[in-house]
Design a protein around this motif. Structure first.
Motif, PDB file in Angstrom:
ATOM      1  N   GLY A  41      45.693  38.447  68.685  1.00  0.00           N
ATOM      2  CA  GLY A  41      46.174  38.405  67.306  1.00  0.00           C
ATOM      3  C   GLY A  41      46.735  37.034  66.985  1.00  0.00           C
ATOM      4  N   THR A  42      46.537  36.575  65.730  1.00  0.00           N
ATOM      5  CA  THR A  42      47.038  35.270  65.296  1.00  0.00           C
ATOM      6  C   THR A  42      48.426  35.443  64.696  1.00  0.00           C
ATOM      7  N   ASP A  43      49.293  34.476  64.969  1.00  0.00           N
ATOM      8  CA  ASP A  43      50.627  34.483  64.371  1.00  0.00           C
ATOM      9  C   ASP A  43      50.698  33.496  63.208  1.00  0.00           C
ATOM     10  N   PHE A  44      49.547  33.188  62.634  1.00  0.00           N
ATOM     11  CA  PHE A  44      49.488  32.276  61.497  1.00  0.00           C
ATOM     12  C   PHE A  44      48.414  32.780  60.537  1.00  0.00           C
ATOM     13  N   ASP A  45      48.539  32.340  59.276  1.00  0.00           N
ATOM     14  CA  ASP A  45      47.516  32.688  58.281  1.00  0.00           C
ATOM     15  C   ASP A  45      46.255  31.884  58.559  1.00  0.00           C
ATOM     16  N   TRP A  46      45.116  32.551  58.462  1.00  0.00           N
ATOM     17  CA  TRP A  46      43.832  31.891  58.742  1.00  0.00           C
ATOM     18  C   TRP A  46      43.539  30.859  57.662  1.00  0.00           C
ATOM     19  N   ASP A  47      43.588  29.576  58.063  1.00  0.00           N
ATOM     20  CA  ASP A  47      43.348  28.476  57.134  1.00  0.00           C
ATOM     21  C   ASP A  47      42.122  27.687  57.524  1.00  0.00           C
ATOM     22  N   PHE A  48      41.318  28.220  58.453  1.00  0.00           N
ATOM     23  CA  PHE A  48      40.096  27.536  58.843  1.00  0.00           C
ATOM     24  C   PHE A  48      38.951  28.014  57.973  1.00  0.00           C
ATOM     25  N   SER A  49      37.769  27.663  58.369  1.00  0.00           N
ATOM     26  CA  SER A  49      36.600  27.997  57.553  1.00  0.00           C
ATOM     27  C   SER A  49      36.396  29.509  57.492  1.00  0.00           C
ATOM     28  N   THR A  50      35.932  29.963  56.316  1.00  0.00           N
ATOM     29  CA  THR A  50      35.595  31.385  56.178  1.00  0.00           C
ATOM     30  C   THR A  50      34.213  31.681  56.741  1.00  0.00           C
ATOM     31  N   LEU A  51      33.415  30.641  57.030  1.00  0.00           N
ATOM     32  CA  LEU A  51      32.113  30.835  57.676  1.00  0.00           C
ATOM     33  C   LEU A  51      32.328  30.888  59.178  1.00  0.00           C
ATOM     34  N   ALA A  52      32.958  31.961  59.618  1.00  0.00           N
ATOM     35  CA  ALA A  52      33.366  32.085  61.008  1.00  0.00           C
ATOM     36  C   ALA A  52      32.662  33.273  61.642  1.00  0.00           C
ATOM     37  N   LEU A  53      32.320  33.129  62.920  1.00  0.00           N
ATOM     38  CA  LEU A  53      31.780  34.215  63.731  1.00  0.00           C
ATOM     39  C   LEU A  53      32.879  34.676  64.674  1.00  0.00           C
ATOM     40  N   VAL A  54      33.159  35.970  64.650  1.00  0.00           N
ATOM     41  CA  VAL A  54      34.247  36.542  65.456  1.00  0.00           C
ATOM     42  C   VAL A  54      33.647  37.131  66.718  1.00  0.00           C
ATOM     43  N   LEU A  55      34.095  36.652  67.872  1.00  0.00           N
ATOM     44  CA  LEU A  55      33.638  37.142  69.177  1.00  0.00           C
ATOM     45  C   LEU A  55      34.810  37.804  69.875  1.00  0.00           C
ATOM     46  N   SER A  56      34.588  39.000  70.430  1.00  0.00           N
ATOM     47  CA  SER A  56      35.652  39.753  71.114  1.00  0.00           C
ATOM     48  C   SER A  56      35.239  40.000  72.551  1.00  0.00           C
ATOM     49  N   CYS A  57      36.134  39.656  73.473  1.00  0.00           N
ATOM     50  CA  CYS A  57      35.867  39.841  74.901  1.00  0.00           C
ATOM     51  C   CYS A  57      36.344  41.228  75.323  1.00  0.00           C
ATOM     52  N   GLY A  58      35.713  42.236  74.842  1.00  0.00           N
ATOM     53  CA  GLY A  58      36.101  43.597  75.195  1.00  0.00           C
ATOM     54  C   GLY A  58      36.353  44.421  73.952  1.00  0.00           C
ATOM     55  N   LEU A  59      36.402  45.735  74.172  1.00  0.00           N
ATOM     56  CA  LEU A  59      36.554  46.644  73.045  1.00  0.00           C
ATOM     57  C   LEU A  59      37.934  46.565  72.435  1.00  0.00           C
ATOM     58  N   ASP A  60      38.956  46.301  73.259  1.00  0.00           N
ATOM     59  CA  ASP A  60      40.344  46.277  72.780  1.00  0.00           C
ATOM     60  C   ASP A  60      40.877  44.859  72.663  1.00  0.00           C
ATOM     61  N   ALA A  61      39.999  43.863  72.627  1.00  0.00           N
ATOM     62  CA  ALA A  61      40.475  42.471  72.608  1.00  0.00           C
ATOM     63  C   ALA A  61      41.060  42.091  71.261  1.00  0.00           C
ATOM     64  N   GLU A  62      40.500  42.617  70.170  1.00  0.00           N
ATOM     65  CA  GLU A  62      40.963  42.243  68.840  1.00  0.00           C
ATOM     66  C   GLU A  62      42.114  43.147  68.420  1.00  0.00           C
ATOM     67  N   LYS A  63      43.303  42.552  68.343  1.00  0.00           N
ATOM     68  CA  LYS A  63      44.512  43.285  67.943  1.00  0.00           C
ATOM     69  C   LYS A  63      45.170  42.570  66.768  1.00  0.00           C
ATOM     70  N   GLU A  64      44.352  42.154  65.846  1.00  0.00           N
ATOM     71  CA  GLU A  64      44.832  41.340  64.735  1.00  0.00           C
ATOM     72  C   GLU A  64      45.725  42.158  63.822  1.00  0.00           C
ATOM     73  N   GLU A  65      46.904  41.615  63.508  1.00  0.00           N
ATOM     74  CA  GLU A  65      47.836  42.267  62.599  1.00  0.00           C
ATOM     75  C   GLU A  65      48.237  41.356  61.434  1.00  0.00           C
ATOM     76  N   ASN A  66      47.845  40.106  61.470  1.00  0.00           N
ATOM     77  CA  ASN A  66      48.194  39.193  60.381  1.00  0.00           C
ATOM     78  C   ASN A  66      47.417  39.570  59.130  1.00  0.00           C
ATOM     79  N   TYR A  67      48.140  39.793  58.051  1.00  0.00           N
ATOM     80  CA  TYR A  67      47.520  40.297  56.811  1.00  0.00           C
ATOM     81  C   TYR A  67      46.524  39.306  56.228  1.00  0.00           C
ATOM     82  N   ARG A  68      46.907  38.033  56.150  1.00  0.00           N
ATOM     83  CA  ARG A  68      46.028  37.032  55.554  1.00  0.00           C
ATOM     84  C   ARG A  68      44.749  36.868  56.368  1.00  0.00           C
TER      85      ARG A  68
END
Length: 1554
Positions: free
Chosen positions: A1040-1067
């Motif tokens: 999970g990121t502790d900052f608002d996503w300010d990088f490119s919106t043309l992003a590919l999200v890769l997860s190393c496992g089924l439970d790897a993505e625990k993102e809670e940041n609203y932005r």
């Protein structure tokens, strides 16, 4: 201890710099100061660094602007150049300060240098982790931030200036800046497209606009130069004016260009040609010459055909032939009694020519009299001198044009130029639109003049785009050089342009000028008298007529005096002189101007004038050194022209080319003096080196005919070589085996077994003791066999893989050759037979199959029966082509070589005299122009499929499988091959898996590009793959990121496992919701549960990559609307992995509720289905979207417990109870648009005000006389009283206040009544009485005229123009609670001045709407311009309108309405694209226009007259004369009082004896 502390400090500072780089990237580090801890950080950063040990540098900064500045001490930056200060002004500073230094003083020092992105660290940073960051608009002016806090270190200080002032100076030049004093607040305010920009910018930054008092500088009005100078001197921040690109060489003190315009001339429209010139304009000189030639030809023919002799031919009979002249003019002339055939023919031709000439002249004459043509236009700048117009220009503009060395300005003669030093005088002259002058004007100012001229009876000026000083000029806004928020201001300019506000402000400019009083709504065009023909208009005809009469008289006299012989000699002599003169003139013209091409000779090698002729010029040079051109304009214009040089001095060709390349002239060709022998032209070629190319003068070869192409495919030479090689090898084998020619025969040569086997690559018996020659022959034979068999096998394998098609039918004659039958319907047969088509006749009867029944023919053709060919139109073929995309193998192709017609028009059959035929044809043209016909044709096949007129299946005929190779024949090969494959799969390892995954990720990049990769989880295969993708990588190991996503919106999200993505940041969740997600796992998974878990988070672009124990890759992509909810995809298939699943929702529900506010969403019960449906311009949008994505609209109106209101609908969408609200929400105080769509519609929110009633009759008498007029009349009365008192006795003794104010004679005279007149009055008294009578006539006539006019049509009461007028009126403002809250929360809203007694606030919105729809004239109602259109349409049914829409005072001038949506709506992008397409297609405008009729159809609006009936009695009552009677009785009372006082005073004097 010290070393460990320094190391720890360095580590913390490195982490700090890495965090700063994540917040905003920098690629260069600038270090000020001597050796400190910052110098040791440069090596681990591995970033280009610039070290300035002396705390200053004397060069301009030419490195990257993305720079981080590190300073070793508080005062470490000294003496930068101005260019460096400007480039690095916004760069971030990190300063190392001493422990005892206070951060406030450091921030103050940097703020003084206008550097605000400053942060500081102290030596104890490794312990405290505290960073001190400067904050300009707060107290204290810094903030202490912990390193581990989730707060930005550097912020944009000027996003909220907290009321700080922005200094400006207004350039009061309308329409860009319109200054006025608000009568309500007595404050200086501005309008105009430039002022609106600055005002909105101040509102955006929460700043105040402060105008500098220029009177202290000794200026009354600031000119353009004054504003530019103040910007350079730093007196102002942002100017409220513009500077052109002609004035400024750099952009240091001007902004990003605000406007792109042209600087052209506005020229008076040429007047119509006078009637007296029309007669001569009709006849063109060429036409006149043709008429004269016809006249002479007919004269010669008449002379000859009368007697068939040339004896009567002479000059007088030729030039003055009476019959020919009368005949050409259409008049009667005497004819011989028995004319011959030749004479009759000549007279017939003469009459025909007369009909043509007279008819043509009369038609032109009538046309020109009805609408005379205009005088010629001005075509270029030198042409201005040929007209009477004078160009007027200000001194400022003239200096700018002279300073920029404008060529066109120098072409204007000084006699045609008037320069005004006074700028105001020049502007007033231009605004008066006097047609004596030509004015330079920019495009934006011309738009106001163009709008103003729409009010004129006839436009007086036009913009001459061919008379432009510059076609490309930028207008920028002057600003201070070191303005710290320059980037915000330039971004604001771009946004206003992008949203169309600048265009809107410019369109409103003229009306704002009218509102302030700077422009009038009067017709300033010169009124022209109605044109009629006068005697002066035909003066030329009368003169020509009189001249002809005189000439006739002279010739008549000459004939009488028998001067015929003398005249004949004179005519003969004149004819010889005429012929000689004509011949000489023709020769001179040939020498001066040769035919076909103008020729300009220059014997000196150079022109002494600027080249003003055609740029399409060929330059001929007689010698290699004869081109000595030095005129600059000629060199510029003829630089690219072609030059042909005659090399008569035998110079080196390469040297000539080099000489011309130094002058940058490259189109050079050279001829030698022996060109007639060698026929060679040398053409210079300059790249890469100067070379010379020889071009032979030969004919261009013809193209190969098509019929030879088929023969060229099979190379006969190769076959011949093989046969010859076979024969040679056979003869060599026979000879070398026995060294004898005994066995050499034709049979042994042609049927040699060894040679045949050898060429085919087969074994053959070999002699035991073969000689060397025999061995050599076998080697050659084996080599030839390898070549032949390899080539054969290559062709064989190619044909096995892709067998070639058979020959196609290329012409109608081939139909019989290939026995191809063509099916026709009976209708087509009749049509082709009636057209007598030659191509149709080429089809033999045996090749025709006729279906009399049209439907049977269509069914056979639609079944794709390959037994026939079918005639088909191109639009029908597009359907078959689309359908064949479903086939395994296409069955038909479209033969463009077999066309009965290449051009065929298809039209609609219409009944004759159809009254709306033109509308239907115009509709067809508009549909074609808009592209709808192409779109509907492309959709035709899908429409047929939806209507079940075409099947979605493969109709191609299945072909039987007939393998040429059996499995047994290749069993050994297959076994070996399968064994190798099995061994290969067992040896598969992780490296191959990575390679396959890398190719897969690159394939995803080709499908939809991405430039950033976000990796969740700890180390896995994705970490090594991401580095090889050459894109930016963001690693989030914690999930999970502790900052608002300010990088490119043309992003590919890769997860190393089924439970790897625990993102809670609203932005981050919001921005990356729809991005593609790829999950890697080596576990055994249930894809359904994984897709379901991501769908709960509204994330649907998910794919799962799992690697089995045998290292095989399995790819499964989530498909939410399928069962099961995933799909397994081959890694190497062409099937798309990530699709937009919501383009077809398969009937999934979309939850919505209408707000029931007409006309945007109105509900009704469908009588057929008994379902609740909604219409309106918002409901229609949602309904169309539901149909577009194949969803189901769910509206649970019965289950709603709360009141359905647009505020509640927005609340329910935020609570995820609704998906899309069928409502609109204004963006008044919205911080973000997370739960709202792209703005659907923009509107104004103003007031509908009752139309003012007519003025009562009893007030008309007082309304007629204005206070100023009444004052003038009283003054005249006093003057006449004084004159009468003095002129009666020529003495001032009778002058007192009573006689002055109550003069009986003057009062009666002034009112037009009789009064006593002295018998023997002097001249002065008569004159005064005459003036008094004249004044009485004017006064009484004027008053009676106004009184009769106003009594006939009483004027209305004054309209309301502001909130102050509303507060003083009898009306109340009705508001809903929501609108009142909006006004109450808006600071500085003009509505706050209204007293609370004038407001009526409704808690229930429906009560407010009901009152507004009742058209209650006691209230003023706020309404949007969209809703007002329905009220305006409804008032067309009334006897008279009741309300009008006032945009003089509004709740808001511009607001945007958006649709409320669920926070994480997965198809938000589709909905917003749908909004844009509906608006672009014009459906929104259509729905709004039909809103009123939809309301009537649903019974929401009655079709009845709600206006109050007017009183029928227009007669004047006694009450209407109340003021008259009151004044009359007051006058009588005053008269009685005066009489009593006068009588009493006289009695008192009599009794007292005085």
């Amino acid at each position: 201890m010290t070393n460990s502390r320094e190391l720890e400090t360095e580590e913390r500072l490195v982490l700090l710099l890495q965090r700063l780089r994540l917040e905003e990237d920098f690629n260069t580090v600038l270090v000020y100061g001597k050796d400190c801890i910052f110098h040791s950080l440069l090596e681990p950063l591995k970033i280009p660094s610039v070290i300035v040990a002396s705390s200053s540098f004397n060069f301009d900064w030419n490195f990257s602007s993305s720079t981080l500045i590190l300073t070793c001490e508080a005062a470490g930056e000294i003496g930068e150049s101005q260019q460096t200060l400007q480039k690095l002004q916004r760069s971030r500073h990190l300063v190392s300060i001493a422990q005892e230094t206070h951060p406030e003083s450091v921030c103050r020092d940097y703020n003084f240098k206008e550097q605000f992105n400053v942060a500081m660290v102290m030596p104890d940073f490794y312990q405290t982790d505290v960073i001190y960051s400067c904050r300009f608009f707060q107290t204290p002016n810094y903030e202490a931030i912990n390193f581990f806090e989730n707060k930005p270190i550097y912020i944009e200080n000027f996003r909220n200036m907290k009321g700080s002032s922005i200094k400006s100076v207004a350039d009061p030049i309308p329409p860009r800046t319109i200054t006025y004093v608000d009568p309500n607040t007595n404050q200086l305010k501005m309008m105009g497209y430039l002022s609106h920009l600055l005002t909105t910018y101040c509102e955006k930054l929460n700043a105040s606009l402060e105008f500098i008092d220029i009177s202290k500088m000794g200026l009354k009005k600031a000119s353009v130069q004054d504003i530019a100078r103040m910007a350079v001197e730093g007196v102002l921040d942002i100017a409220n004016g513009v500077g052109s690109s002609l004035q400024h060489s750099t952009m240091d003190t001007i902004s990003y260009p605000y406007l792109l315009t042209s600087y052209c001339l506005m020229v008076p429209k040429p007047a119509n040609v006078p009637f007296n010139l029309v007669y001569s304009m009709i006849v063109d000189p060429v036409v006149l010459c043709i008429i004269l030639a016809l006249f002479w030809i007919f004269s010669v023919l008449l002379i000859y055909t009368q007697n068939l002799s040339w004896r009567a031919l002479n000059v007088s009979n030729l030039l003055f032939n009476d019959k020919s002249l009368r005949g050409l003019l259409g008049q009667s002339f005497p004819l011989r009694t028995n004319p011959n055939k030749h004479l009759k023919l000549v007279i017939f031709l003469l009459c025909f020519a007369s009909v043509m000439i007279t008819t043509m002249y009369e038609s032109y004459l009538q046309s020109f009299f009805a609408r005379p043509p205009s005088e010629p236009f001005i075509r270029d700048f030198p042409d201005i001198a040929n007209f009477s117009h004078i160009m007027s220009i200000s001194r400022i503009e003239a200096n700018i044009l002279i300073g920029s060395k404008n060529v066109h300005f120098s072409e204007i003669s000084k006699n045609q130029l008037v320069i005004y030093d006074n700028w105001t005088e020049y502007l007033s002259l231009r605004d008066s639109l006097k047609t004596n002058f030509i004015f330079p004007v920019t495009i934006d100012r011309w738009e106001c003049f163009e709008e103003q001229q729409k009010l004129f009876e006839k436009p007086t000026y036009y913009l001459a785009l061919n008379l432009c000083f510059t076609q490309f000029m930028f207008f920028s806004i002057p600003l201070r050089k070191y303005l710290p928020h320059r980037h915000l201001f330039e971004d604001h300019i771009l946004r206003q342009h992008e949203f169309g506000l600048v265009k809107f402000w410019k369109a409103r400019s003229y009306f704002e000028m009218v509102e302030v009083g700077l422009a009038s709504l009067n017709d300033l065009s010169q009124k022209k008298k109605p044109q009629s023909l006068l005697l002066e208009d035909i003066s030329r005809i009368l003169k020509v007529y009189a001249g002809a009469i005189l000439i006739s008289i002279c010739f008549f006299i000459l004939e009488i005096l028998e001067y015929g012989r003398i005249f004949k000699r004179i005519c003969q002599y004149g004819r010889s002189i005429m012929i000689t003169t004509m011949y000489t003139a023709y020769l001179n013209s040939l020498f001066t101007h040769p035919p076909y091409r103008p020729l300009i000779r220059s014997y000196e090698g150079s022109t002494d004038f600027d080249w003003n002729f055609s740029s399409l010029t060929l330059i001929l040079i007689c010698g290699s050194n004869d081109d000595k051109e030095h005129n600059y304009r000629t060199l510029m214009k003829l630089q690219g022209s072609r030059r042909l040089i005659f090399n008569n001095d035998n110079s080196q060709i390469e040297e000539i080319c080099n000489n011309y390349s130094t002058k940058e002239q490259y189109n050079i060709a050279i001829m030698e003096d022996n060109f007639d022998k060698i026929e060679t032209i040398y053409s210079c070629r300059f790249f890469p080196n100067t070379t010379v190319e020889e071009i032979g003068l030969s004919t261009v070869p013809e193209t190969i005919p098509y019929n030879m192409v088929y023969v060229m495919i099979v190379d006969r030479l190769v076959v011949g070589i093989i046969i010859v090689l076979f024969g040679l090898l056979t003869m060599l084998l026979i000879f070398s085996s026995k060294f004898s020619r005994q066995d050499l025969s034709l049979a042994n040569v042609l049927l040699n077994d060894k040679s045949f086997r050898g060429l085919l690559g087969q074994t053959f018996p070999f002699p035991a003791n073969a000689s060397k020659k025999l061995r050599l022959v076998f080697v050659i034979l084996c080599f030839a066999s390898i070549m032949l068999t390899t080539m054969y096998e290559a062709y064989l394998q190619s044909y096995f893989t892709s067998p070639p098609y058979g020959p196609r039918v290329e012409s109608f004659n081939d139909l019989q050759k290939f026995k191809q039958k063509v099916a026709f319907s009976g209708v087509e047969m009749k049509l082709l037979a009636s057209l007598n088509s030659s191509r149709f006749k080429k089809i033999h009867d045996t090749n025709r199959v006729i279906f009399p029944d049209w439907h049977k023919f269509l069914s056979v053709r639609d079944s794709f029966n390959t037994s026939y060919g079918y005639p088909v139109t191109e639009d029908r073929w597009t359907l078959y082509e689309e359908q064949q995309k479903l086939f395994k193998v296409p069955s038909f192709y479209y033969a463009k070589d077999l066309c009965f017609t290449q051009m065929l028009f298809l039209s609609f059959p219409l009944r004759p005299h159809m009254p709306y035929r033109h509308l239907f044809e115009d509709h067809m043209l508009s549909q074609q122009e808009f592209g709808l016909v192409s779109y509907m044709k492309s959709r035709s096949f899908l429409d047929m499929v939806s209507l079940k007129l075409a099947p979605l299946k493969d109709l191609s005929q299945p072909k039987p499988f007939s393998p040429s190779l059996l499995m047994d024949d290749i069993s050994v090969v297959m076994k070996a091959y399968l064994g190798g494959i099995a061994q290969f799969l067992e040896m598969r390892d992780k490296t191959q898996v990575e390679g396959e995954l890398l190719n897969f990720l690159l394939r995803l990049k080709l499908e939809e590009s991405y430039n950033t990769v976000l990796v969740y989880g700890k180390d896995c295969i994705f970490h090594s793959l991401a580095r090889r993708l050459e894109v930016a990588i963001v690693l989030v190991s914690s999930g999970g990121t502790d900052f608002d996503w300010d990088f490119s919106t043309l992003a590919l999200v890769l997860s190393c496992g089924l439970d790897a993505e625990k993102e809670e940041n609203y932005r981050t969740l919001m921005k990356l919701q729809s991005n593609k997600r790829l999950i890697y796992t080596e576990e055994v998974i249930q894809p359904e549960s994984v897709c379901r878990s991501y769908a709960i988070k509204d994330q649907y672009n998910v794919a799962i990559i799992s690697v089995n124990p045998n290292n095989s890759i399995v790819l499964k992509a989530c498909r939410w609307f399928k069962d099961p909810n995933y799909e397994e995809i081959d890694l190497y298939s062409n099937k798309q992995v990530f699709i937009n699943q919501f383009r077809n929702m398969h009937g999934a529900p979309i939850r919505s509720l209408p707000d029931k506010l007409a006309p945007r969403s109105m509900t009704y019960r469908d009588p057929k289905t008994n379902e609740t449906k909604a219409i309106g311009y918002v409901a229609n949008l949602v309904n169309n979207f539901v149909q577009k994505v194949n969803a189901t609209l769910v509206m649970d109106l019965d289950d709603v417990s709360e009141t359905i209101f647009y505020g509640n609908i927005s609340k329910w969408t935020q609570e995820d109870r609704l998906d899309v609200g069928m409502s609109l929400e204004p963006t008044w105080r919205k911080i973000n648009l997370d739960t709202f769509t792209y703005p659907y519609v923009g509107c104004t929110y103003c007031f509908m005000v009752p139309l003012p009633q007519s003025l009562p009759y009893n007030q008309i008498y007082s309304e007629i006389i204005d206070s100023h007029v009444l004052g003038v009349m009283l003054l005249l009365f006093c003057i006449f009283s004084l004159l009468l008192i003095y002129s009666q006795k020529k003495s001032w003794r009778g002058l007192n206040l009573a006689n002055l104010l109550l003069n009986d004679k003057c009062l009666r005279g002034f009112l037009g009544q009789p009064y006593p007149f002295p018998l023997n009055s002097n001249r002065q008294l008569k004159l005064i009485i005459f003036l008094l009578c004249f004044a009485s006539l004017i006064t009484t006539t004027m008053y009676q005229a106004y009184l009769q006019s106003f009594l006939t049509t009483p004027p209305p009461e004054p309209m309301l123009r502001s909130f102050l007028d509303v507060d003083n009126s009898r009306y109340k403002i009705a508001l809903s609670q929501v609108e009142w809250d909006m006004v109450h929360k808006t600071e500085g809203h003009m509505m706050h001045i209204i007293h609370k007694d004038r407001l009526k606030v409704f808690d229930e919105f429906n009560q407010f709407v009901t009152l507004r729809e009742s058209f209650n004239i006691n209230y003023i109602f706020p309404v949007s311009d969209i809703r007002w259109e329905t009220y305006r349409e409804q008032q067309k049914l009334f006897a008279r309108p009741i309300f009008y829409y006032s945009d003089d005072f509004c709740l808001t001038r511009l607001t945007f309405l958006t649709l409320p949506i669920r926070r994480y709506l997965p198809y938000r992008d589709l909905l917003e694209a749908h909004i844009l397409s509906q608006k672009e297609f014009g459906l929104l405008r259509h729905w709004i226009d039909n809103s009123f009729y939809d309301m009537v159809k649903l019974g929401l609006t009655p079709l009845e007259d709600l206006s109050l009936p007017e009183d029928d009695g227009d007669a004047i009552d006694l009450d209407d004369l109340s003021w008259i009677f009151a004044l009359y009785f007051i006058g009588l009372a005053l008269g009685c009082i005066g009489f009593v006082m006068e009588h009493t005073w006289r009695r008192y004097r009599m009794f007292s004896g005085t």
